[in-house]
Design an enzyme around this catalytic site. Structure first.
Site, mmCIF file in Angstrom:
data_model
loop_
_atom_site.group_PDB
_atom_site.id
_atom_site.type_symbol
_atom_site.label_atom_id
_atom_site.label_comp_id
_atom_site.label_asym_id
_atom_site.label_seq_id
_atom_site.Cartn_x
_atom_site.Cartn_y
_atom_site.Cartn_z
ATOM 1 N N HIS A 1 -3.807 -5.308 0.742
ATOM 2 C CA HIS A 1 -3.411 -5.732 2.212
ATOM 3 C C HIS A 1 -3.970 -7.165 2.545
ATOM 4 C CE1 HIS A 1 -2.407 -1.775 3.995
ATOM 5 N NE2 HIS A 1 -3.502 -1.117 3.385
ATOM 6 N N CYS B 1 0.909 -1.171 0.030
ATOM 7 C CA CYS B 1 -0.181 0.117 -0.056
ATOM 8 C C CYS B 1 0.746 1.299 -0.092
ATOM 9 C CB CYS B 1 -0.819 -0.126 1.278
ATOM 10 S SG CYS B 1 -2.475 1.056 0.894
#
Length: 524
Positions: free
Chosen positions: A470, A368
């Protein structure tokens, strides 16, 4: 940081303008004598314990402050044209508690989520959707206007359950915050909830914490407290029984039980990044992984599956320490402030360490915000994560990122076409990444639909990879394949089963340590 308060307030009113069904649930609120006393874990254990008894149990926390977030069902919005259920975000702890109850997480279980982005400000998420960034002093004055939305969410949760277990935030006795409080005593009063105080005896000062809380509370708030619990006790409790008698004599609150130290706590995701300050090296496996401890680290439980692997030695590198030269992999985790973290990396000299690591043939993974940091530049023209501007990235991938106002919230359950591995997780980010590096994706995901979806980017030699997904290491097949690629042995670990087994053990721990019938009788 510029804030249009009128705009924020208008969104709050819109979010609160909803109807609720009849409340059928009893409720019990667990407040703490301070932060990090174990409220989240105790609520998770009670959720599983009462769910095993056949009750429809739901968790609730009016306001959470955490950069560990999870994707949740957004029932405020209708399904999309393709039938897709809209998603929002809530605190990771409430998602774990929902799992303990055996239900999907909902945005109403944690209607207000604050995601710190600086020392004095946070991103405000209301019922799963970003309202905007807000300095602490402004949020302090506006948060009481959130009460209608918070109460509405609580009633929605209560309407579908037999028992709601409500978690407070920090200390329930911060009386200077009482006038604008939306998550401790003021909320308990508004929702008419009985309160149990929880104190952590492992840190010491339990008597002072409980008696001090009583002294600080008003008469009406004291009367709302139905008793107290002692958490994290080790040793012979009979030695502390005189202390409990003193606490009860001073407060009039009955002693409801002691939860002894739960040895399986490290098998459950930690809510607070404070846990990383105490994190020790696993010191087991031959694969050495270094993770720089970022200032606004987010969703750090992405790495829990790797920590659980026997052949992995994962170390969080604290500021002031270099990245060791003998590590095999450097992982840059998520963060709520990408450009700020790049400044930190340069101040600490970690950029030099990472470049040297790459020259030695080491591997780098960016997750991310960590993925964004690997590129050439990160731009934030609107000042969504701090002052407007741009910051040079580490230049390890041919990508550029611009922080935008639209947040991507997507759950992923697909298969990587190249490796054949199942890949699960979620995306939760505000940046849009472009560049030639995307032509060489880390993964190519196939969800069984009409097309393939590229995810992330990687270097020509495959040693530097990154993406927005994630939870990617939580997939057993993918984690095993990745470990094999980087030279580590695979253990056959079923990570999801490991979490469920830990929740079962925590429920058994609550059953054996507490009188759950008595606690249930106190709920109303």
């Amino acid at each position: 940081m510029t804030v249009d308060v009128d705009d924020l307030i208008s969104r709050i009113r819109y979010s609160a303008r909803l109807d609720t069904g009849p409340r059928r649930a009893r409720a019990l609120m667990i407040q703490g004598t301070s932060s990090d006393v174990g409220k989240s874990m105790v609520v998770a254990g009670l959720c599983r314990a009462y769910a095993r008894r056949g009750l429809a149990v739901r968790p609730f926390k009016a306001q959470n402050m955490s950069n560990n977030a999870a994707v949740a069902v957004d029932s405020d919005l209708p399904p999309g044209p393709d039938g897709t259920v809209p998603r929002g975000e809530i605190g990771r702890a409430q998602a774990l508690q929902a799992r303990a109850c055996g239900v999907s997480p909902s945005i109403h279980m944690n209607p207000v989520l604050l995601k710190p982005q600086s020392e004095i400000g946070a991103q405000v998420v209301l019922r799963g959707r970003v309202l905007g960034n807000c300095p602490a002093r402004i949020y302090h004055h506006m948060r009481q206007r959130l009460i209608p939305a918070v109460l509405d969410s609580f009633e929605r949760v209560a309407a579908e359950s037999d028992l709601v277990l409500v978690e407070g935030a920090g200390s329930g006795a911060e009386v200077y915050l009482r006038a604008s409080d939306i998550t401790n005593m003021r909320f308990a009063e508004a929702a008419d909830l009985p309160v149990v105080f929880l104190s952590d005896i492992d840190r010491g000062g339990t008597m002072a914490a409980l008696v001090g809380s009583y002294v600080l509370l008003s008469e009406s708030d004291r009367a709302r407290v139905v008793g107290y619990l002692i958490n994290k006790f080790r040793g012979d409790f009979s030695l502390f029984e005189p202390g409990c008698r003193t606490i009860t004599e001073q407060t009039g609150w009955p002693f409801l039980g002691v939860l002894r130290w739960f040895p399986g706590a490290d098998r459950l995701p930690a809510e607070d990044s404070l846990a990383l300050e105490r994190a020790a090296a696993t010191s087991r496996g031959k694969l050495k992984i270094a993770v720089p401890r970022l200032t606004r680290v987010a969703n750090f439980d992405d790495l829990d599956p790797l920590v659980a692997e026997p052949d992995v030695d994962l170390r969080w590198i604290q500021p002031g320490s270099p990245i060791p030269a003998d590590v095999d992999v450097v992982i840059l985790p998520g963060s709520k402030a990408t450009r700020t973290e790049l400044d930190l990396i340069r101040r600490e000299g970690w950029d030099i360490d990472i470049q040297a690591h790459v020259r030695r043939g080491g591997r780098v993974v960016g997750l991310c915000a960590g993925f964004q940091m690997l590129g050439r530049v990160v731009r934030d023209p609107l000042g969504l994560e701090g002052p407007p501007g741009e910051t040079a990235g580490l230049g390890l991938l041919e990508i550029e990122t611009e922080i935008s106002g639209d947040k991507c919230l997507v759950e992923i359950d697909a298969r990587d076409r190249l490796s054949g591995c199942r890949v699960t997780g979620y995306e939760m980010h505000m940046g849009r990444t472009t560049g030639a590096g995307l032509a060489r994706p880390w993964l190519t995901l196939d969800d069984g639909g009409d097309g393939l979806r590229p995810e992330g980017a990687m270097s020509a030699d495959g040693r530097i990879v990154g993406g927005y997904l994630h939870g990617i290491f939580g997939g057993d097949d993918f984690r095993s394949a990745w470990l094999g690629q980087v030279g580590a042995a695979t253990s056959g670990l079923d990570f999801e089963r490991r979490i469920d087994d830990a929740l079962e053990a925590l429920a058994e721990h609550c059953e054996s340590n507490l009188d759950l019938d008595a606690l249930l009788a106190l709920a109303r």
